[in-house]
Design an enzyme around this catalytic site. Structure first.
Site, mmCIF file in Angstrom:
data_model
loop_
_atom_site.group_PDB
_atom_site.id
_atom_site.type_symbol
_atom_site.label_atom_id
_atom_site.label_comp_id
_atom_site.label_asym_id
_atom_site.label_seq_id
_atom_site.Cartn_x
_atom_site.Cartn_y
_atom_site.Cartn_z
ATOM 1 N N GLU A 257 -4.810 1.408 6.513
ATOM 2 C CA GLU A 257 -3.448 1.204 6.357
ATOM 3 C C GLU A 257 -2.733 1.048 7.595
ATOM 4 O O GLU A 257 -3.142 1.620 8.808
ATOM 5 C CB GLU A 257 -2.877 2.857 6.191
ATOM 6 C CG GLU A 257 -3.273 3.243 4.673
ATOM 7 C CD GLU A 257 -2.521 4.465 4.254
ATOM 8 O OE1 GLU A 257 -1.224 4.642 4.756
ATOM 9 O OE2 GLU A 257 -3.065 5.607 3.843
ATOM 10 N N HIS B 37 -2.270 1.896 1.377
ATOM 11 C CA HIS B 37 -1.380 3.025 1.417
ATOM 12 C C HIS B 37 -1.041 3.742 0.062
ATOM 13 O O HIS B 37 -0.969 3.107 -0.922
ATOM 14 C CB HIS B 37 -0.029 2.238 1.797
ATOM 15 C CG HIS B 37 1.137 3.291 2.258
ATOM 16 N ND1 HIS B 37 1.193 4.206 3.258
ATOM 17 C CD2 HIS B 37 2.588 3.286 1.737
ATOM 18 C CE1 HIS B 37 2.262 4.891 3.281
ATOM 19 N NE2 HIS B 37 3.199 4.310 2.402
ATOM 20 N N SER C 278 3.935 9.001 1.930
ATOM 21 C CA SER C 278 4.862 8.002 2.637
ATOM 22 C C SER C 278 6.070 8.536 3.167
ATOM 23 O O SER C 278 6.124 9.514 3.972
ATOM 24 C CB SER C 278 5.165 6.724 1.930
ATOM 25 O OG SER C 278 5.449 5.755 2.742
#
Length: 296
Positions: free
Chosen positions: A238, A268, A144
């Site tokens: 995502e 995610h 991320s």
């Protein structure tokens, strides 16, 4: 088609969500609590160290080669997350890659906005070199925001003339803090974790007075030539899907050796949930194979 485990995971995530975006201190506390569900495995050795002024931790699974290192940058939108929240993921990566993993507790926003995280990641990488780890035996990895920070670190190292690592791995990287990806809209109903409002709040906290397209904050807008090989893993469900696909396209156009893996239906950073999600462990095994190949 989603697996039964993935359906259960998505239901669990949605059941714990609120309509209002929680304050950052509450989000931090929740993430720390959730981490207890995904601890390091029992036979993994965890050793606290100091990297300059930063807390850090060596996470070493049995069989890890002492000279092969994963320099891991945790996710959390630059505002939450810690060594503790990502110890379990690091332990699985250590086992799969047969490498030691170094987690660092880089400074978080809004207390420490951009470029604090980049400065800390640079310091961590240079600490490894100073302590005798060879660049060709290092792979930088992150999820991320940590995935975006991974690329930003490579760019900063390249521009400073530092020796680059053997490769890098990005798990669902956040590379565009301007939020221009179409998937933020088209995948909004599918993604239980990432939503435009939350992304905008985190981006504002991290950027401070910086422009959202600043290359070391949003590496999607950087010149990507000269970077080492990249493995990018992203799920097709995502909201940040386009942050990965566009990064891969631009890196390939710049001559970078890129492997882009799009995993059907995955959410995610699904690798984080490997303890309960088989596809998470499968993805980690692929990462391990990539790291071993790049650091023989």
């Amino acid at each position: 088609m989603q697996s039964e485990q993935l359906e259960m995971l998505v239901k669990m995530i949605r059941a714990n969500q609120t309509e209002e975006i929680p304050p950052i201190d509450e989000a931090r506390a929740y993430f720390e609590t959730m981490a207890s569900m995904f601890p390091a495995e029992d036979d993994v050795r965890c050793e606290s160290v100091r990297v300059g002024n930063m807390p850090a931790e060596w996470v070493t699974a049995p069989g890890a080669a002492p000279d092969r290192v994963i320099f891991y940058l945790h996710g959390g939108g630059y505002t939450i997350g810690s060594i503790n929240t990502h110890r379990g993921l690091a332990s699985r990566l250590s086992r799969a890659a047969k490498a030691r993993a170094l987690l660092i507790g880089y400074r978080l926003a809004p207390e420490h906005p951009y470029p604090a995280a980049v400065e800390d990641s640079l310091a961590g990488y240079r600490w490894l070199l100073k302590n005798g780890v060879k660049p060709k035996k290092i792979v930088i990895a992150g999820d991320s925001a940590g995935g975006g920070l991974t690329v930003a670190t490579l760019l900063a190292l390249r521009d400073a003339g530092d020796p680059l690592p053997a490769a890098a791995v990005c798990l669902s990287p956040w590379t565009d803090l301007a939020g221009t990806g179409e998937s933020l809209t088209t995948k909004a109903e599918l993604d239980p974790l990432v939503h435009r409002q939350g992304i905008e709040i985190m981006a504002k906290a991290y950027l401070g007075n910086a422009d959202a397209r600043t290359p070391l904050a949003s590496p999607l807008y950087a010149k990507l030539d000269g970077l080492p090989p990249l493995l990018i893993q992203v799920g097709t469900s995502e909201a940040l899907l386009d942050d990965s696909t566009r990064l891969a396209e631009r890196a390939k156009a710049a001559g970078v050796d890129v492997v882009l893996e799009k995993w059907d239906d995955m959410i995610h950073v699904w690798q984080y949930f490997a303890a309960m999600l088989p596809e998470g462990q499968q993805a980690i095994e692929r990462i391990g194979e990539f790291i071993r190949k790049r650091t023989p």
